[in-house]
Design a protein around this motif. Structure first.
Motif, PDB file in Angstrom:
ATOM      1  N   ALA A 283       0.830  -1.200   0.000  1.00  0.00           N
ATOM      2  CA  ALA A 283       0.000   0.000   0.000  1.00  0.00           C
ATOM      3  C   ALA A 283       0.869   1.256   0.000  1.00  0.00           C
ATOM      4  O   ALA A 283       0.550   2.237  -0.681  1.00  0.00           O
ATOM      5  CB  ALA A 283      -0.921  -0.006   1.213  1.00  0.00           C
ATOM      6  N   ALA A 284       1.963   1.231   0.743  1.00  0.00           N
ATOM      7  CA  ALA A 284       2.862   2.390   0.761  1.00  0.00           C
ATOM      8  C   ALA A 284       3.518   2.589  -0.599  1.00  0.00           C
ATOM      9  O   ALA A 284       3.693   3.721  -1.062  1.00  0.00           O
ATOM     10  CB  ALA A 284       3.922   2.211   1.839  1.00  0.00           C
ATOM     11  N   GLN A 285       3.897   1.490  -1.256  1.00  0.00           N
ATOM     12  CA  GLN A 285       4.497   1.601  -2.583  1.00  0.00           C
ATOM     13  C   GLN A 285       3.485   2.111  -3.597  1.00  0.00           C
ATOM     14  O   GLN A 285       3.815   2.919  -4.456  1.00  0.00           O
ATOM     15  CB  GLN A 285       5.057   0.251  -3.020  1.00  0.00           C
ATOM     16  CG  GLN A 285       6.318  -0.136  -2.291  1.00  0.00           C
ATOM     17  CD  GLN A 285       6.765  -1.544  -2.640  1.00  0.00           C
ATOM     18  OE1 GLN A 285       6.044  -2.296  -3.290  1.00  0.00           O
ATOM     19  NE2 GLN A 285       7.961  -1.904  -2.204  1.00  0.00           N
ATOM     20  N   ALA A 286       2.251   1.659  -3.490  1.00  0.00           N
ATOM     21  CA  ALA A 286       1.219   2.116  -4.426  1.00  0.00           C
ATOM     22  C   ALA A 286       0.919   3.591  -4.203  1.00  0.00           C
ATOM     23  O   ALA A 286       0.727   4.344  -5.161  1.00  0.00           O
ATOM     24  CB  ALA A 286      -0.043   1.280  -4.251  1.00  0.00           C
ATOM     25  N   GLN A 287       0.909   4.025  -2.949  1.00  0.00           N
ATOM     26  CA  GLN A 287       0.648   5.425  -2.654  1.00  0.00           C
ATOM     27  C   GLN A 287       1.807   6.293  -3.129  1.00  0.00           C
ATOM     28  O   GLN A 287       1.608   7.377  -3.649  1.00  0.00           O
ATOM     29  CB  GLN A 287       0.414   5.604  -1.150  1.00  0.00           C
ATOM     30  CG  GLN A 287      -0.189   6.923  -0.769  1.00  0.00           C
ATOM     31  CD  GLN A 287       0.832   7.911  -0.257  1.00  0.00           C
ATOM     32  OE1 GLN A 287       1.936   7.545   0.096  1.00  0.00           O
ATOM     33  NE2 GLN A 287       0.454   9.156  -0.228  1.00  0.00           N
ATOM     34  N   ALA A 288       3.048   5.808  -2.976  1.00  0.00           N
ATOM     35  CA  ALA A 288       4.204   6.561  -3.449  1.00  0.00           C
ATOM     36  C   ALA A 288       4.228   6.635  -4.972  1.00  0.00           C
ATOM     37  O   ALA A 288       4.641   7.642  -5.545  1.00  0.00           O
ATOM     38  CB  ALA A 288       5.484   5.924  -2.928  1.00  0.00           C
ATOM     39  N   ALA A 289       3.766   5.590  -5.633  1.00  0.00           N
ATOM     40  CA  ALA A 289       3.728   5.605  -7.093  1.00  0.00           C
ATOM     41  C   ALA A 289       2.642   6.554  -7.608  1.00  0.00           C
ATOM     42  O   ALA A 289       2.807   7.206  -8.635  1.00  0.00           O
ATOM     43  CB  ALA A 289       3.479   4.200  -7.619  1.00  0.00           C
TER      44      ALA A 289
ATOM     45  N   GLY B 236       6.386  10.661  -0.990  1.00  0.00           N
ATOM     46  CA  GLY B 236       7.291   9.636  -0.491  1.00  0.00           C
ATOM     47  C   GLY B 236       8.626  10.184  -0.051  1.00  0.00           C
ATOM     48  O   GLY B 236       8.753  11.285   0.461  1.00  0.00           O
ATOM     49  N   ALA B 237       9.639   9.408  -0.290  1.00  0.00           N
ATOM     50  CA  ALA B 237      10.992   9.786   0.087  1.00  0.00           C
ATOM     51  C   ALA B 237      11.463  10.939  -0.792  1.00  0.00           C
ATOM     52  O   ALA B 237      10.884  11.210  -1.842  1.00  0.00           O
ATOM     53  CB  ALA B 237      11.910   8.587  -0.090  1.00  0.00           C
ATOM     54  N   PRO B 238      12.516  11.635  -0.369  1.00  0.00           N
ATOM     55  CA  PRO B 238      13.040  12.697  -1.226  1.00  0.00           C
ATOM     56  C   PRO B 238      13.423  12.151  -2.598  1.00  0.00           C
ATOM     57  O   PRO B 238      13.995  11.075  -2.705  1.00  0.00           O
ATOM     58  CB  PRO B 238      14.274  13.182  -0.476  1.00  0.00           C
ATOM     59  CG  PRO B 238      14.100  12.724   0.909  1.00  0.00           C
ATOM     60  CD  PRO B 238      13.232  11.512   0.857  1.00  0.00           C
ATOM     61  N   ASN B 239      13.102  12.901  -3.615  1.00  0.00           N
ATOM     62  CA  ASN B 239      13.378  12.531  -4.992  1.00  0.00           C
ATOM     63  C   ASN B 239      12.711  11.217  -5.381  1.00  0.00           C
ATOM     64  O   ASN B 239      13.301  10.395  -6.047  1.00  0.00           O
ATOM     65  CB  ASN B 239      14.884  12.469  -5.266  1.00  0.00           C
ATOM     66  CG  ASN B 239      15.173  12.489  -6.750  1.00  0.00           C
ATOM     67  OD1 ASN B 239      14.345  12.922  -7.543  1.00  0.00           O
ATOM     68  ND2 ASN B 239      16.332  12.013  -7.125  1.00  0.00           N
TER      69      ASN B 239
END
Length: 101
Positions: free
Chosen positions: A62-68, A74-77
């Motif tokens: 879920a975190a990866q999908a939200q970052a995508a 998400g993380a810097p850059n």
């Protein structure tokens, strides 16, 4: 594998509850206490512990999908673009230290 363990333990607890209900000093209340104490509560704890890797994996997905979906959250850059370098000929501002001692 988890399902097999739960089914086997449920069968054992059911037989224990039936034996308690049929005993001379037992009864329906005692059988319910056996079913809750030896059955539902330990089985719920077992399912919670056995399911923690699945919950961790789902949270990571879920975190990866939200970052995508939102690259700035998400993380810097996280957008994948190159970061901007320092401008030539400029010096970064430096704060003076607090002189109140």
């Amino acid at each position: 594998m988890v399902l097999v363990v739960l089914l086997a333990w449920g069968y054992v607890v059911l037989l224990m509850a039936l034996a308690t209900a049929g005993a001379a000093d037992g009864g329906i209340g005692a059988a319910l206490r056996v079913a809750l104490g030896y059955g539902l509560l330990p089985m719920a704890l077992f399912v919670y512990i056995a399911g923690s890797p699945l919950r961790r994996k789902a949270a990571r997905r879920a975190a990866q999908a939200q970052a995508a979906a939102d690259p700035t959250s998400g993380a810097p850059n996280a957008s994948g673009h190159a970061t901007a370098g320092a401008e030539p000929g400029r010096v970064a501002p430096v704060r003076e230290k607090d002189r109140r001692l």
